[in-house]
Design a protein around this motif. Structure first.
Motif, mmCIF file in Angstrom:
data_model
loop_
_atom_site.group_PDB
_atom_site.id
_atom_site.type_symbol
_atom_site.label_atom_id
_atom_site.label_comp_id
_atom_site.label_asym_id
_atom_site.label_seq_id
_atom_site.Cartn_x
_atom_site.Cartn_y
_atom_site.Cartn_z
ATOM 1 N N TRP A 1 0.882 -1.196 0.002
ATOM 2 C CA TRP A 1 0.027 0.034 0.022
ATOM 3 C C TRP A 1 0.717 1.218 -0.075
ATOM 4 C CZ3 TRP A 1 -4.774 1.552 -1.081
ATOM 5 C CH2 TRP A 1 -5.304 2.744 -0.525
ATOM 6 N N ASN A 2 1.988 1.285 0.866
ATOM 7 C CA ASN A 2 2.743 2.303 0.860
ATOM 8 C C ASN A 2 3.331 2.756 -0.580
ATOM 9 O OD1 ASN A 2 4.730 4.042 2.648
ATOM 10 N ND2 ASN A 2 6.202 2.742 1.704
ATOM 11 N N TYR A 3 3.700 1.462 -0.978
ATOM 12 C CA TYR A 3 4.618 1.473 -2.564
ATOM 13 C C TYR A 3 3.656 2.228 -3.597
ATOM 14 C CZ TYR A 3 6.342 0.052 -6.790
ATOM 15 O OH TYR A 3 6.517 0.046 -8.175
ATOM 16 N N TYR A 4 2.414 1.877 -3.669
ATOM 17 C CA TYR A 4 1.505 2.034 -4.717
ATOM 18 C C TYR A 4 1.147 3.524 -4.274
ATOM 19 C CZ TYR A 4 1.902 -2.290 -7.000
ATOM 20 O OH TYR A 4 2.425 -3.220 -7.857
ATOM 21 N N VAL A 5 0.784 3.742 -3.209
ATOM 22 C CA VAL A 5 0.279 5.176 -2.808
ATOM 23 C C VAL A 5 1.530 6.255 -3.209
ATOM 24 C CG1 VAL A 5 -0.148 6.874 -0.919
ATOM 25 C CG2 VAL A 5 -1.431 4.603 -1.168
ATOM 26 N N ARG A 6 2.586 5.792 -2.770
ATOM 27 C CA ARG A 6 3.698 6.739 -3.075
ATOM 28 C C ARG A 6 3.992 6.900 -4.682
ATOM 29 N NH1 ARG A 6 6.734 8.391 1.029
ATOM 30 N NH2 ARG A 6 6.386 7.786 3.072
ATOM 31 N N LYS A 7 3.724 5.673 -5.339
ATOM 32 C CA LYS A 7 4.102 5.744 -6.753
ATOM 33 C C LYS A 7 2.944 6.764 -7.434
ATOM 34 C CE LYS A 7 4.029 2.348 -10.550
ATOM 35 N NZ LYS A 7 3.965 0.632 -11.051
ATOM 36 N N GLY A 8 1.694 6.409 -6.768
ATOM 37 C CA GLY A 8 0.471 7.293 -7.258
ATOM 38 C C GLY A 8 0.662 8.599 -7.159
ATOM 39 N N ILE A 9 1.107 8.966 -5.850
ATOM 40 C CA ILE A 9 1.515 10.567 -5.678
ATOM 41 C C ILE A 9 2.446 11.011 -6.825
ATOM 42 C CG2 ILE A 9 2.341 12.188 -4.042
ATOM 43 C CD1 ILE A 9 0.980 10.165 -1.917
ATOM 44 N N ALA A 10 3.637 10.181 -6.669
ATOM 45 C CA ALA A 10 4.605 10.757 -7.744
ATOM 46 C C ALA A 10 4.503 10.789 -9.218
ATOM 47 C CB ALA A 10 5.839 9.572 -7.653
ATOM 48 N N ALA A 11 3.463 10.010 -9.589
ATOM 49 C CA ALA A 11 2.939 10.174 -10.922
ATOM 50 C C ALA A 11 1.883 11.196 -11.082
ATOM 51 C CB ALA A 11 2.324 8.726 -11.289
ATOM 52 N N GLY A 12 1.267 11.819 -9.971
ATOM 53 C CA GLY A 12 0.198 12.794 -10.083
ATOM 54 C C GLY A 12 -1.029 12.042 -10.310
ATOM 55 N N VAL A 13 -1.201 10.546 -9.798
ATOM 56 C CA VAL A 13 -2.318 10.142 -9.889
ATOM 57 C C VAL A 13 -3.034 10.451 -8.417
ATOM 58 C CG1 VAL A 13 -3.533 7.710 -9.757
ATOM 59 C CG2 VAL A 13 -1.798 8.228 -11.630
ATOM 60 N N LEU A 14 -2.398 10.531 -7.725
ATOM 61 C CA LEU A 14 -2.973 10.984 -6.186
ATOM 62 C C LEU A 14 -2.640 12.313 -5.529
ATOM 63 C CD1 LEU A 14 -2.930 7.391 -4.346
ATOM 64 C CD2 LEU A 14 -4.733 8.167 -5.661
ATOM 65 N N PRO A 15 -3.632 12.950 -5.051
ATOM 66 C CA PRO A 15 -3.389 14.362 -4.351
ATOM 67 C C PRO A 15 -2.267 13.705 -3.100
ATOM 68 C CG PRO A 15 -5.530 14.196 -5.006
ATOM 69 C CD PRO A 15 -5.034 12.660 -5.399
ATOM 70 N N ALA A 16 -1.465 14.614 -2.799
ATOM 71 C CA ALA A 16 -0.758 14.058 -1.521
ATOM 72 C C ALA A 16 -1.337 14.135 -0.197
ATOM 73 C CB ALA A 16 0.709 14.731 -1.381
ATOM 74 N N GLU A 17 -2.396 15.332 -0.352
ATOM 75 C CA GLU A 17 -3.359 15.478 0.893
ATOM 76 C C GLU A 17 -4.356 14.763 1.204
ATOM 77 O OE1 GLU A 17 -2.669 17.422 -1.891
ATOM 78 O OE2 GLU A 17 -4.506 18.424 -2.892
#
Ligand SMILES: [Zn+2]
Length: 248
Positions: free
Chosen positions: A228-244
Motif C-alpha cells: 500500500w505504501n509503495y503504490y500510494v507513493r508511486k501514485g503521488i509521484a505520478a500525479g495520480v493521487l493528491p498528497a493531501e
C-alpha cells in the motif's frame, strides 16, 4: 489513522479516501479502466461506499463517494451508483468477513473463462491467497438484478476471488489496501500462467505441499501495508493521487 479509529466520521472519511485512491491506483496498474468499481463496507452498518456510476475511474474523489445501503438506496451523496452495485451489496451481505470488493473487467483474467480445458490456478507464491480455488460464475451478462447478485455471491462462496464468464472478475479482502494488493497479485498470477501457455508449456501450478510451505512463512499483515505504501507513493509521484488525501 488514529483520528479515524477514535472518530466514526473520521473513519468514514478515511475509507472514502481509500476507495478513491484504490480506484485510481487500479487504473494506473491497468486493472480498472472505463468501468468496474471498488466498494468498502461502512463498519457497523448495512451500507457501503462506492463511486458515482459515470464518474471517470481515474478522477474519483473521497468527497464524491456515495453512501449506499444494501438495498441499493443512496443514503448520502449526489448521483447514481454503478449499474452493477448489486454485486457489492450481495457479496457484503453474504460475507461478513469481507470489507472491500473489487469488480473489474481485466482482459487477462477474462481470457481464462474462454479457453477450453484451461483453469486459472495459483502459480506464483503470492497466489496462495487463492489456495481454495477461483470459481467461474456462468452468467456472462451484466449483473443488475438482485437474483443475479445473489447467484454471483453464491458462486463466490467462501473464496477470495471469482471469475465471471466472458465478463470480468471479483476480488474480495479484509480491507481496501488488502484488496488492492490482492488485485495486483491476481494480475501477476494470471500473467504467469498465460506466459506458460503462450510458451507452449504445460503450466505447473503450486502444489498443496508448496502452498503449505508458503503459508508457514506468510506475513500478510506486513505485506499489505508495505505494498500500500509503495503504490500510494508511486501514485503521488505520478500525479495520480493528491498528497493531501493522507493515505499513509
Ligand atoms: Zn461488470
Amino acid at each position: 489513522m488514529n483520528i479515524a479509529v477514535s472518530n466514526p466520521a473520521g473513519l468514514r472519511q478515511r475509507l472514502a479516501a481509500e476507495v478513491a485512491a484504490a480506484t485510481r491506483l487500479l487504473v494506473m496498474e491497468g486493472i480498472l479502466d472505463y468501468s468496474g468499481h471498488v466498494s468498502a463496507r461502512v463498519p457497523g452498518h448495512d451500507a457501503l461506499l462506492i463511486q458515482v456510476r459515470d464518474e471517470s475511474r481515474a478522477e474519483v474523489t473521497p468527497d464524491g463517494m456515495l453512501l449506499v445501503d444494501f438495498d441499493g438506496k443512496v443514503l448520502e451523496g449526489k448521483g447514481k451508483p454503478p449499474s452493477e452495485t448489486v454485486i457489492h451489496t450481495e457479496i457484503l451481505r453474504s460475507r461478513p468477513d469481507v470489507q472491500s470488493v473489487l469488480h473489474c473487467h481485466m482482459e487477462l483474467a477474462i481470457a481464462f473463462t474462454m479457453m477450453e480445458g484451461v483453469q486459472l490456478r495459483p502459480m506464483r507464491a503470492r497466489a496462495v491467497r487463492w489456495e481454495n480455488g477461483i470459481p467461474t460464475h456462468p452468467d456472462p451478462s451484466h449483473i443488475k438484478l438482485l437474483e443475479q447478485g445473489r447467484a454471483l455471491a453464491a458462486t463466490l462462496g467462501p473464496h477470495h476471488a471469482a471469475l465471471m464468464r466472458a465478463h470480468g472478475l471479483i476480488v474480495v479482502a479484509e480491507s481496501v489496501p488488502a484488496m488492492l494488493v490482492d488485485a495486483v497479485h491476481f494480475k501477476e498470477n494470471a500473467s504467469a500462467q498465460m506466459q506458460a501457455l503462450q510458451a507452449g508449456a504445460r503450466p505447473l501450478p503450486l502444489t498443496p505441499a508448496e502452498m503449505a510451505q508458503i503459508n508457514r512463512h506468510e506475513m500478510r499483515d506486513a505485506h499489505v501495508p508495505k505494498l500500500w505504501n509503495y503504490y500510494v507513493r508511486k501514485g503521488i509521484a505520478a500525479g495520480v493521487l493528491p498528497a493531501e488525501w493522507q493515505l499513509l
